[in-house]
Enzyme design. Structure first.
Site, mmCIF file in Angstrom:
data_model
loop_
_atom_site.group_PDB
_atom_site.id
_atom_site.type_symbol
_atom_site.label_atom_id
_atom_site.label_comp_id
_atom_site.label_asym_id
_atom_site.label_seq_id
_atom_site.Cartn_x
_atom_site.Cartn_y
_atom_site.Cartn_z
ATOM 1 N N ARG A 39 36.032 36.476 31.804
ATOM 2 C CA ARG A 39 35.868 35.026 31.899
ATOM 3 C C ARG A 39 36.190 34.396 30.554
ATOM 4 O O ARG A 39 35.824 34.912 29.513
ATOM 5 C CB ARG A 39 34.454 34.647 32.335
ATOM 6 C CG ARG A 39 33.376 35.158 31.439
ATOM 7 C CD ARG A 39 32.010 34.719 31.885
ATOM 8 N NE ARG A 39 31.852 33.277 31.789
ATOM 9 C CZ ARG A 39 30.713 32.650 32.042
ATOM 10 N NH1 ARG A 39 29.669 33.320 32.450
ATOM 11 N NH2 ARG A 39 30.621 31.347 31.916
ATOM 12 N N GLU A 41 39.094 31.787 28.253
ATOM 13 C CA GLU A 41 40.388 31.925 27.609
ATOM 14 C C GLU A 41 40.316 32.766 26.358
ATOM 15 O O GLU A 41 41.245 33.493 26.010
ATOM 16 C CB GLU A 41 40.942 30.532 27.262
ATOM 17 C CG GLU A 41 41.316 29.694 28.483
ATOM 18 C CD GLU A 41 42.444 30.325 29.271
ATOM 19 O OE1 GLU A 41 43.398 30.817 28.639
ATOM 20 O OE2 GLU A 41 42.395 30.338 30.514
ATOM 21 N N ASP A 42 39.181 32.722 25.648
ATOM 22 C CA ASP A 42 39.072 33.486 24.408
ATOM 23 C C ASP A 42 39.129 34.972 24.667
ATOM 24 O O ASP A 42 39.622 35.748 23.865
ATOM 25 C CB ASP A 42 37.776 33.121 23.655
ATOM 26 C CG ASP A 42 36.543 33.274 24.511
ATOM 27 O OD1 ASP A 42 36.689 33.272 25.757
ATOM 28 O OD2 ASP A 42 35.436 33.404 23.942
ATOM 29 N N GLU A 61 33.751 38.850 42.553
ATOM 30 C CA GLU A 61 34.413 40.114 42.240
ATOM 31 C C GLU A 61 33.413 41.130 41.689
ATOM 32 O O GLU A 61 33.490 42.334 41.969
ATOM 33 C CB GLU A 61 35.532 39.868 41.231
ATOM 34 C CG GLU A 61 36.432 41.073 41.025
ATOM 35 C CD GLU A 61 37.605 40.760 40.117
ATOM 36 O OE1 GLU A 61 37.362 40.488 38.936
ATOM 37 O OE2 GLU A 61 38.748 40.772 40.608
#
Length: 962
Positions: A39, A41-42, A61
């Site tokens: 989870r 963007e970093d 998931e």
């Protein structure tokens, strides 16, 4: 702050649920070994960019990952504390709550919370701010690499025939679902039986259900190397922890294993363990490992498992015939069955291999693509010289034995396979081999078995062949320099050339049928000073030896060619003496075998007398059979206090027995077919061991009053004793008598009873009834009225009493041909009246050709299951049957017309006796005629009638007999 999880696929497909009761061996193919859930963007551009992989993230998931039983999840806590994930606290918790406010699905949120708690509880990796990501990534890669290697299935047998049922048996006892216990299971069996194959397959199926797992191969072999135990300790730690701890001291290794694994639920399999020190350094105690751990040990030594106190021992058994043929065929033909032309010889090969998977695999591969001619040649070779690949594996167990145990093993392989444990123990004890310990060691190492109630020593044929090959290798070219000989060609050469040396300790000779007489020099045995065993099964010799070693423990000589033993031979170490079909006439004055346990003569036509045996204090068995010139047995035989068996079967001229018997250990006394024996010796003591007394077909005129001293006698056989005048009142003391057999023609006994009339007969019956012994009533030629009077008197008697041990005095009475009258009936009801209280009577056999009918009192014998009235040629009627009868046999009763139970079956299409299974009516011609005439009109009974007329087996459950 973010978190990430990583999962990779496992090829083991077993549930860890406690309800799991079976194993799956299916193997799946995967597109990817590792996939990522992330989870933020970093994470995508920082951490994951190093792994060149992309995947979308979602908490759903995560649910799927945790739901999949064939994946292992590795949580990576990237700049987040696992406790925040577990309890949804801190910044992680705030983000999670915002998601819930937006989603407004409480049920979904609850599922996610449970999943987050589960993933936080898993062992994972946490990246702190102060740590370099590159180092962190490298650590994860190493862990994943190790896990992938460990999750790669171990190589199992190419054709794992027969192991599924064995694996399921073991799995049931592992109780994988029970995580509150630590269980140790031992798998044992002989070399090549499949222990490693089974344990590998189990490992493949269940290893994914544990936090860590390790399969330690070749423990025996590795531990014997320099630093071998430390190497095994390091392997164990690395496989489970994924970290190399580089242990350099085995004592420190013990502490490391205990400290690092005591909280982990692990699976550990130690394959091929042979010494306790290996277990002490690798497993130690149960508290070394976390709750729910399972340890499996494979070994050839069952005793090792007992010493280590495993929770369960499982013995791997040989393959059955069908499994063996299938495994061999797959290796030889790549088919489950042999090619048609190879079927017979394939069965010969599997018979030779005797269900040993190793042998079937080796031989199948070795014979593959060869001609039948080559197969036959190879099998001829293997019967004398075992295949080296098989020999090498089997030798491991032998190599670990002490010297004395090796001697015992080789002696059994050569001479004593099938011999009683008691006999071989005495033989080995006299040789200084310490058999009480040695035999147990051989049994523990699966080199021998002890079989049956008689406790006979068994050995797999391939182990026997291994033992013979070990001795052949002592001197491959010169048989005279070997310790033991069994090959008939080698023995023939050694004896005929008189090349036998002091090296030879034992000879077993079995010549093929039709071989010529061995031309034996009288001095052929002169140099065999160490000979302990000589067994000749079939060979004929031109002459007898002048010398035999006094070290002999066993002399078993069929066709001994002389009336006398060698003059030097005293037999002072002899344990067993057997002579069959021999010319022996007497044993000689110098023959004093004080240790002799068994003496047996069979078909020795010139043996006339059993001499003074008073010095044979250890003699337990004296059997003299078919010695038709034997006349006398010395008085000393009647006082051999250790004698348990005394048998003179078919010694037709024997007439002089010891004057008295004082044999407290005797269990069996047999004089069957000794047609010249008129009197039984007096019984001078309470003989509490004697169970059977067999006097069938002797000329016995009376039994001694002292027969009452046979206080534990269970079986007394008197059939065919034509001169027997009467039974002594002392018989009433035989309270344990279960089987009394009186049969044949008794002209003297019937005459005696006719002369005496009924005078004292009822009193005799009453006396015997009072002590619990039923007595049959004999019919004389009196008129029918007198017969009825006899019956009335007998019916007045009470039923037989029960003896002190709770059983009646008589279980079964055979009345074959006892009665001489030609009248139409006899008081058979008295027999049934006295037997009806006997709860143990199950089988009754009456073979007398003059019985016309059975009285209805037969129905009162509650326990009777089988009634045989075969060939009662004048039998006309069978009345009501006992309620628990299962089988009735009236074959050959040509005059039988009325059989009420058969009529009921035909009329009602069933029997009221639910236990009834069979009625044999073969050759009952009048019954057949009546059934056909009376019942054939009913179409439903055609099949029944045909069975009645044509077959022995008449009825079954399909006709209501269920």
């Amino acid at each position: 702050m973010t978190s990430s999880s990583m999962a990779f696929q496992s090829e083991a497909s077993s549930s860890s649920s406690s309800s799991s009761s079976s194993l799956s061996s299916s193997t799946h193919l995967w597109n990817h070994d590792v996939f990522l859930s992330f989870r933020g963007e970093d994470v995508r551009y920082g951490f994951i960019s190093h792994l060149h992989q992309e995947s979308r993230w979602c908490l759903d998931e995560l649910l799927k990952i945790l739901d999949c039983k064939e994946t292992i999840a590795l949580p990576i806590f990237y700049h987040v504390d696992p406790s925040e994930v577990r309890h949804q606290k801190g910044i992680f918790g705030e983000s999670f709550d915002k998601l819930g406010d937006k989603l407004k699905d409480n049920a979904k949120m609850l599922k996610w919370k449970v999943a987050l708690k589960r993933v936080a509880d898993l062992s994972g990796f946490t990246l702190a701010k102060c740590r370099k990501e590159s180092e962190f990534i490298l650590e994860i890669i190493q862990w994943v690499d190790l896990k992938m290697v460990n999750q790669t299935p171990l190589s199992v047998a190419k054709y794992p025939i027969g192991i599924e049922s064995r694996i399921q048996d073991i799995y049931q006892h592992l109780s994988i679902g029970n995580k509150d216990i630590i269980s140790i299971v031992g798998i044992f069996g002989t070399g090549g039986i499949g222990k490693t194959t089974i344990s590998k397959d189990i490992y493949n199926r269940i290893s994914s259900q544990f936090e860590g797992s390790c399969f330690l191969e070749e423990v025996r072999e590795t531990s014997k190397q320099l630093g071998g135990l430390m190497k095994l300790q390091n392997t164990l730690l690395y496989d489970i922890l994924g970290t190399s701890l580089d242990v350099h001291d085995k004592n420190r290794g013990i502490n490391v294993i205990r400290d690092r694994l005591h909280s982990k639920r692990i699976l550990l399999i130690l394959d091929d363990v042979d010494e306790l020190v290996q277990l002490e350094n690798l497993v130690g105690d149960r508290d070394w490992f976390g709750s729910g751990s399972r340890i499996i040990i494979t070994t050839r030594d069952q005793h090792l498992l007992e010493v280590f106190e495993v929770d369960l021992k499982y013995e791997v058994m040989i393959l059955d015939d069908n499994e063996a043929l299938q495994l061999f065929s797959l290796h030889a033909f790549k088919e489950k069955e042999p090619l048609k032309d190879f079927m017979d010889i394939s069965k010969q090969v599997t018979k030779y291999a005797q269900g040993l998977p190793l042998a079937l695999t080796v031989l199948g591969s070795d014979l593959k693509s060869q001609s039948i001619k080559h197969w036959k040649s190879a099998m001829d070779k293997y019967k004398n010289i075992p295949h080296s690949d098989i020999q090498k594996v089997l030798l491991v167990s032998y190599a670990g034995l002490h010297d004395a145990d090796k001697e015992i093993f080789l002696d059994i392989a050569f001479f004593f396979k099938g011999e009683s444990l008691e006999n071989v123990t005495k033989i080995f004890d006299s040789c200084g081999f310490y058999p009480n310990h040695g035999i147990e060691r051989l049994k523990d190492k699966c080199l021998i078995t002890i079989e049956g109630q008689n406790k006979r020593v068994g050995m797999h044929d391939l182990l026997q062949a291994m033992g013979r090959e070990i001795v052949r290798q002592e001197s491959p070219k010169k048989p005279s320099k070997r310790s033991r000989l069994w090959n008939h060609e080698d023995i023939h050469k050694v004896l005929q050339d008189s090349t036998g040396l002091n090296k030879i300790e034992g000879i077993l000779l079995h010549l093929p049928e039709g071989d010529e007489v061995i031309s034996l020099h009288s001095e052929a045995f002169r140099n065999m000073k160490s000979l302990r065993v000589f067994i000749n099964r079939t060979a004929h010799f031109s002459c007898a030896p002048n010398y035999l070693s006094n070290k002999l423990r066993v002399l078993d000589w069929n066709n001994y060619p002389s009336p006398y033993l060698p003059p030097n031979f005293q037999g002072k170490n002899l344990i067993i003496l057997r002579m069959q079909h021999s010319l022996i006439k007497e044993l000689g004055n110098r023959f004093k075998p004080k240790n002799l346990t068994i003496m047996k003569f069979e078909n020795c036509e010139f043996l006339e007398k059993i001499p003074d045996l008073s010095s044979l204090l250890n003699l337990k068995e004296l059997a003299v059979q078919f010695c038709t010139r034997l006349v006398e047995v010395h008085d000393s035989v009647g006082s051999l206090e250790n004698l348990s068996t005394l048998d003179f079967f078919h010694c037709s001229k024997l007439r002089i027995l010891p004057r008295s018997l004082n044999l407290r250990s005797l269990c069996y006394l047999g004089l069957q077919d000794c047609t010249s024996i008129r009197y039984l010796p007096e019984i001078d003591c309470k003989m509490e061991s004697l169970i059977q007394l067999n006097l069938r077909d002797t000329a016995i005129e009376e039994l001694p009053l002292s027969i009452g001293n046979l206080i534990r006698l269970e079986s007394l056989y008197l059939r065919g004793c034509k001169n027997l005048m009467h039974l002594p009142i002392a018989c009433i003391r035989l309270q344990h008598l279960r089987w009394l057999e009186i049969g044949g023609n008794f002209p003297n006994l019937v005459k005696k009873m006719r002369d005496d009339g009924l005078g004292n007969f009822p009193n005799l019956v009453k006396s015997m009834r009072d002590d619990g012994l039923s007595l049959m009533a004999f019919e004389s030629t009196k008129m029918e009225a007198e017969m009825s009077l006899r019956e009335e008197r007998l019916h007045e008697l009470a039923s037989p009493t029960t003896s002190s041990n709770g059983s009646t005095g008589l279980q079964l009475l055979n009345l074959q041909n006892c009665f001489q009258s030609e009248t139409n009936f006899f008081p058979i009801s008295s027999l049934f009246t006295m037997l009806n209280s006997s709860s143990s009577l199950r089988h009754l056999h009456l073979s007398y050709p003059h019985i016309v009918c059975l009285l209805t009192s037969i129905k009162d014998i509650m326990s009777l299951e089988s009634l045989s009235l075969c060939y009662y040629c004048k039998l006309e009627e069978i009345p009501e049957l006992p309620p628990n009868i299962r089988e009735i046999d009236v074959r050959g009763c040509e005059t039988l017309e009325i059989f009420r139970e058969v009529l009921k079956i035909l009329e009602l299409n069933g029997s009221h006796i639910r236990s009834l299974r069979r009625i044999h009516l073969n050759s009952c011609y009048k019954m057949h005629e009546n059934i056909w005439n009376d019942k054939v009109q009913n179409p439903l009974l055609w099949k029944v009638c045909m069975y009645v007329c044509m077959c022995d087996l008449i009825f079954s459950s399909m006709y209501g007999l269920n």
